[in-house]
Design an enzyme around this catalytic site. Structure first.
Site, PDB file in Angstrom:
ATOM      1  N   ARG A 232       1.124  -1.218  -0.141  1.00  0.00           N
ATOM      2  CA  ARG A 232      -0.057   0.320  -0.131  1.00  0.00           C
ATOM      3  C   ARG A 232       0.706   0.850  -0.209  1.00  0.00           C
ATOM      4  O   ARG A 232       0.415   2.232   0.810  1.00  0.00           O
ATOM      5  CB  ARG A 232      -1.167   0.167   1.028  1.00  0.00           C
TER       6      ARG A 232
ATOM      7  N   SER B 270     -10.817  -0.196   2.600  1.00  0.00           N
ATOM      8  CA  SER B 270      -9.960  -1.118   4.330  1.00  0.00           C
ATOM      9  C   SER B 270      -9.744   0.713   4.704  1.00  0.00           C
ATOM     10  O   SER B 270      -8.747   1.396   3.821  1.00  0.00           O
ATOM     11  CB  SER B 270      -9.431  -1.563   4.030  1.00  0.00           C
TER      12      SER B 270
ATOM     13  N   GLU C   8      -5.366   4.529   6.166  1.00  0.00           N
ATOM     14  CA  GLU C   8      -5.093   4.094   4.684  1.00  0.00           C
ATOM     15  C   GLU C   8      -5.692   5.122   3.665  1.00  0.00           C
ATOM     16  O   GLU C   8      -5.363   5.005   2.627  1.00  0.00           O
ATOM     17  CB  GLU C   8      -5.303   2.788   4.046  1.00  0.00           C
TER      18      GLU C   8
END
Length: 341
Positions: free
Chosen positions: A189, A259, A329
């Site tokens: 990520r 998420s 995130e």
């Protein structure tokens, strides 16, 4: 920075027509379904549109925020001052290579779901790990999107960007630049494009958006080169359908941005959030999902401040109980000082 929205809108509407809108609700343009108005919203359908608008904003000193499908962003209730422009260039081509391989050359605005279906029908594999990724290919590069043990880093060849970093200090035209895979610093990520955009938490525990730039992001992804390989269309369709069904079983159906937190090394954010007693927790009309504790969902009429309050509490509880500093995130955009509860 000062910004005369009416003057800017008059000029932009003359060029973009109905693709330029005044006081556009950002809740319409993100999967959370929250967020106040953008002073001006513009849809960019071509490379020339993107370069032209970015150059104009650099010259006029107009604040510009580039956006994709809004699948990984939380817009503030107070909205965004200046211009928000959606990158909607969605064309692509396939260059056949040798040994049943090809190079997919795609604009950043192409959406994963559409592309996967078309590639599968043509018998091209490589991206079938991502049927549950709702965003664009350009957005996927920023967070090195992945699922089912694969990610973009495994198939990406290069990225072409529009570099507006020098425009911050002086009204110069942006330049184009191509990065090879090795230059992108892709990880879990993470990419070079996220290195300066990490959300911090203030003394009271609230998430704080990164400082606003004149043109944001300073490096704008325009085009990607991705390796493909020949595969049986029936195998691809079956695999894509299986992964779609897996997503339906494991992820909540309500509006969300996927998420909320990255998984810490050796653990899962969902497990920690649930263990901290936050699964199912509500604030206003936002809730940590009963199906997956690392998803915050809009149960109907949520505000961005509701989501921020849940983020704050989960982050604090996990840090206090387990000593883990969860990293957000989701990206924050807009006037957040106004909208904190």
């Amino acid at each position: 920075m000062t910004f005369d929205a009416e003057t800017a809108y008059t000029e932009l509407h003359a060029h973009f027509g109905e693709r330029a809108r005044r006081n556009e609700p950002l809740a319409r343009h993100c999967t959370f379904g929250v967020g106040g108005p953008a002073d001006i919203w513009v849809t960019l359908d071509s490379r020339d549109d993107l370069i032209g608008l970015t150059t104009l904003c650099a010259e006029r000193r107009w604040p510009l925020l580039l956006a994709g499908n809004g699948t990984n962003v939380l817009y503030a209730d107070a909205g965004v001052r200046g211009i928000v422009a959606r990158i909607a260039m969605n064309g692509y081509s396939i260059e056949d290579g040798s040994n049943d391989t090809a190079l997919l050359i795609t604009h950043a605005g192409v959406s994963w779901p559409r592309l996967l279906n078309e590639l599968a029908a043509a018998g091209w594999g490589g991206l079938e790990f991502g049927p549950g990724i709702p965003g664009t290919l350009g957005g996927g590069v920023i967070s090195n999107a992945g699922a089912h043990g694969s990610d973009l880093a495994q198939v990406l060849e290069w990225v072409e960007t529009l570099d507006a970093s020098r425009c911050e200090e002086q009204p110069v035209a942006p330049t184009t630049r191509r990065y090879t895979l090795a230059e992108l610093d892709l990880g879990y990520r993470h990419s070079r494009f996220r290195a300066q955009r990490r959300v911090q938490f203030d003394a009271e525990g609230y998430p704080v958006a990164a400082p606003r730039l004149l043109i944001e992001p300073a490096e704008i992804i325009m085009q990607l080169g991705i390796r493909l390989h020949r595969e049986d269309p029936n195998v691809l369709r079956r695999l894509i359908e299986e992964r779609k069904q897996h997503r339906k079983r494991t992820q909540p159906p309500q509006q969300s941005a996927g998420s909320v937190f990255k998984n810490p090394s050796g653990d899962y954010s969902g497990r920690l959030i649930e263990a901290a007693g936050m699964k199912g927790k509500m604030y206003g009309k936002a809730q940590f999902s009963e199906r997956h504790a690392n998803f915050i969902v809009n149960v109907g009429g949520a505000k961005a401040a509701d989501v921020a309050a849940l983020i704050r509490e989960a982050h604090d509880r996990v840090r206090e109980q387990f000593g883990v500093d969860l990293e957000l995130e989701v990206e924050l955009r807009g006037e957040w000082k106004v909208s904190q509860p």
